[in-house]
Design an enzyme around this catalytic site. Structure first.
Site, short mmCIF file in Angstrom:
data_model
loop_
_atom_site.label_atom_id
_atom_site.label_comp_id
_atom_site.label_asym_id
_atom_site.label_seq_id
_atom_site.Cartn_x
_atom_site.Cartn_y
_atom_site.Cartn_z
N PRO A 124 0.79 -1.23 0.00
CG PRO A 124 0.01 -0.99 2.19
CD PRO A 124 0.86 -1.88 1.32
CD GLU A 125 5.10 -0.13 0.84
OE1 GLU A 125 4.17 -0.66 0.19
OE2 GLU A 125 5.92 -0.78 1.49
CB ALA A 126 1.51 3.75 -4.46
CB ILE A 128 1.03 6.70 2.68
CG1 ILE A 128 1.81 5.38 2.67
CG2 ILE A 128 -0.28 6.55 3.42
CD1 ILE A 128 2.29 4.98 4.07
CG MET A 130 5.84 6.81 1.42
SD MET A 130 6.68 6.59 2.97
CE MET A 130 6.46 4.89 3.28
#
Ligand code: NAD
Length: 687
Positions: A124-126, A128, A130
């Protein structure tokens, strides 16, 4: 303090378990303990293989959010992954519950993965702002196209999909035992797959490049999806070590950066907005919900309610009108079923819970009724009178009005404390935002119930007070005003749209207007014309367009000409825009995109400051939530209030002051002046 990592021996296999409630987030403390535990197990001659597992609800749900604002402290995740990569003993990950973000990064650096049936995996980084450092490994397991989807969508994959894509080796109900057996077998065999050394999958580079270009285009200024595309390019073109180092470098750059900060702000803002106010009381139980009017909104609301498990009765003016609603609802279900997003059993269960009627008697046992008839006070009051007669005294009566005064609806019913606004957005079964409008007499328990049903419908609630347009539409009206003034001052619709889209919105105001239909907006203008403040700067171009039958896409022309789904600039619209300027004696001048963007933002923020001072919104971050989830404000800018804080409130105020001739609606908000003068930010008012 107890260590968040324990080791347990099962014969020659050491099970290293992360035990860091509630989510086993990979905090600095966990990384330190994990590195020590892994080194110890790998260095122990009695241990032949290692299993990495999580205690409690899941494996590792991701990074520790509280640490994301600062650079990663050593030892970083890369050190752990490198240790696993070069280990002289096999390490198998036993995955259950959430295996997300850094958790998945770690798992794919292991030499095998066994998933529990309930396990989910994702990056899920993208979301937030990242990028995952593990992309060079992910490509080797899942291939480039799947990696692109996983890392840009941030979606969680169920175990069977994760297996299909090669992220894990097997699913087992006794996943931990199975992981121990697999680790022992790899040790016995004396060799195991090392992800970084796997051959790159053969890919269709042209297809990947096309998909990557589409993602970069759709990013509209968001850096994370573009960074994913770039990192996957490195993974495909460079040796592993080089690609991995570059990816982790990019991940470090984005961490704590402006977009990540803005997206984390929205994440926290979403939670704050959904929190029940201190006085909210206990929610009432709701089973049966009536929907009055099964048009565009009523049908969408019914779809959402059915999905959330409620029993629903739609009341229409006649059985023929009800058939229209039924057709709309069946069409959406059939589409979802056809696309594999809904099982036949789920579809049938939903349709069984739905009834249609034209008689108010059928509302007698409803626990809540949501009205979605025409936007007309008399029509709505008539509905509320009928509901007052035919519903239980504690049946909640809600209106989906976009702007009308909820207090005047409460006036016509018995027990007005049960009346509330529930402002859904179109299409109601898709859009997540729900403005919960608290009228003067609305009971705290009714607010608590509205928040509860929002949660069950997976909507993002925001509580608003009563005013014309509530939080969102009221702010939008000012934003729209400045866009119209930019036309009269010298811009053309396509320039304003380009500026607004350049800021990160999916569509500019005139493209949106053509989609929604100009006739509805023009009719609204006609209705409010008699009460319009004569000092307000009024732009009549839309009336001229409607007079010419240009209603937007549905008639093939509006602010643009529409031909086969493409919008084309129309010289006739340019003439109308120029006529508007000369009618006011304005000498047209070129207007830069930056000026349009600055004016549009300042207009929003100034109105928002008034909304805050009036107590219509509870906190600035609620306004960010409304604009991001309901109006397409770019999430990576964190919403207008967060964006204004970044620009600086003094600059925003200067822009507002330049709007001096645009009428009283654009007078500087005292709260904005106060904050700007005292050097404070909107963030300082969040609670
Ligand atoms: P619509 O014209 O599509 O639907 C209205 C429906 O109500 C029609 O099917 C009509 O037959 C029915 N109806 C009218 N009077 C009735 C009565 N007395 N009893 C029972 N049924 C009756 O309109 P819509 O776009 O669905 O809008 C409905 C409400 O939702 C309005 O208040 C509107 O402002 C609000 N709203 C609309 C949007 C949007 O984008 N369309 C967004 C948010 C809120």
């Amino acid at each position: 303090m107890a260590s968040p990592v324990h080791t347990e021996r099962h014969g020659k296999v050491a099970v290293v378990e992360i035990d860091h409630a509630p989510h086993n987030a990979l905090s600095h403390q966990v990384r330190v303990a994990l590195l020590a535990a892994l080194r110890e197990a790998l260095g122990d001659s009695g241990v032949h293989a290692v299993v990495l597992a999580g205690a409690g609800r899941g494996f590792i749900a991701g990074s520790d959010m509280a640490e994301l604002a600062a650079p990663e402290a050593a030892p970083g995740l890369a050190a752990l992954c490198d240790l696993l990569d070069g280990a002289a003993k096999p390490v198998v990950a036993a995955l259950h519950g959430a295996c997300l973000g850094e958790g998945l990064d770690l798992a794919i650096a292991c030499h095998g993965r066994v998933m529990a049936p309930d396990a989910t995996a994702g990056l899920p980084e993208a979301r937030i702002g990242m990028v995952s450092g593990g992309l060079a490994r992910l490509v080797r397991l899942a291939g480039a196209t799947a990696a692109l989807d996983i890392a840009t969508s941030g979606r969680s994959l169920a175990a069977d999909e994760a297996i299909k894509l090669g992220l894990a080796d097997e699913v087992a109900t006794d996943w931990r035992q199975q992981a121990i057996a697999r680790a022992a077998a790899l040790a016995e065999a004396g060799h195991w797959p090392v992800t970084s050394k796997l051959d790159l999958p053969v890919i269709d580079r042209a297809a990947f490049d096309t998909a990557a270009r589409a993602i970069a285009r759709r990013a509209r200024g968001a850096v994370a999806p573009v960074a994913v595309v770039e990192a996957l390019g490195w993974a495909l073109d460079l040796p592993f070590a080089e690609a991995d180092a570059k990816t982790r470098g990019r991940a470090a750059e984005l961490r704590g950066g402006p977009q990540s900060t803005a997206l984390l702000h929205i994440m926290h803002a979403d939670r704050a907005a959904a929190r029940a106010p201190a006085d909210a009381g206990a929610a009432w139980p709701i089973k049966h919900v009536g929907v009055i009017g099964g048009g565009t909104m009523g049908s969408g609301i019914a779809l959402s309610l059915l999905e959330a498990g409620y029993q629903v009765t739609i009341l229409e003016t006649s059985l023929t009108a009800a058939a229209g609603a039924e057709a709309r609802i069946r069409a959406v279900h059939a589409r979802h079923y056809g696309a594999g997003r809904l099982t036949q059993a789920a579809m049938e269960s939903r349709l069984r819970r739905l009834a249609y009627t034209y008689r108010y008697e059928r509302m007698a046992d409803a626990d809540m009724v949501i009205e979605a008839v025409y936007e007309n006070m008399e029509a709505k009051q008539e509905v509320f009178r009928a509901l007052s007669t035919h519903t239980k005294r504690d049946c909640i009566l809600a209106s989906n009005t976009s702007a009308l005064d909820i207090n005047r609806l409460a006036d016509v019913v018995e027990a007005p404390e049960r009346v509330v606004g529930l402002h859904f957005f179109s299409p109601a079964h898709v859009m997540r935002l729900l403005e919960i409008v608290r009228a003067d007499r609305t009971a705290p328990e009714v607010i608590a119930t509205a928040l509860a049903i929002a949660g069950r419908m997976r909507k993002q609630p925001v509580i608003s007070g009563v005013c014309d347009g509530f939080i969102g539409n009221r702010i939008l009206a000012r934003w729209w005003g400045q866009c119209d003034y930019a036309l009269e001052d010298g811009a053309f619709p396509e320039e304003v749209d380009a500026a607004i889209e350049g800021y990160g919105f999916a569509m500019g105001p005139y493209a949106v207007a053509d989609l929604a239909g100009l006739d509805i907006a023009a009719a609204g203008r006609k209705r409010t014309a008699p009460t319009r403040d004569p000092r307000a700067r009024d732009v009549p171009i839309i009336d001229w367009l409607v007079e010419q039958g240009r209603y937007g896409q549905k008639t093939g022309a509006g602010w643009y000409r529409h031909d086969g789904g493409r919008r084309a600039v129309d010289p006739l619209v340019h003439q109308l825009v120029e006529r508007a300027s000369s009618a006011k004696g304005i000498t047209r001048r070129p207007i830069a995109a930056e000026e349009i963007q600055a004016r549009a933002l300042a207009a929003m923020v100034n109105e928002a400051a008034k909304i805050l001072a009036e107590g219509i919104a509870q906190r600035p971050s609620d306004i960010d939530v409304v604009l991001v989830h309901g109006y397409g404000f770019p999430a990576w800018r964190g919403g207008p209030m967060h964006a204004a804080d970044q620009v600086g409130l003094k600059t925003i105020l200067e822009t507002v002051r330049r709007m001096g001739n645009d009428g009283p609606d654009f007078a500087p908000a005292p709260l904005l002046v106060e904050l700007a003068d005292s050097g404070r930010s909107f963030a300082s008012l969040n609670r």
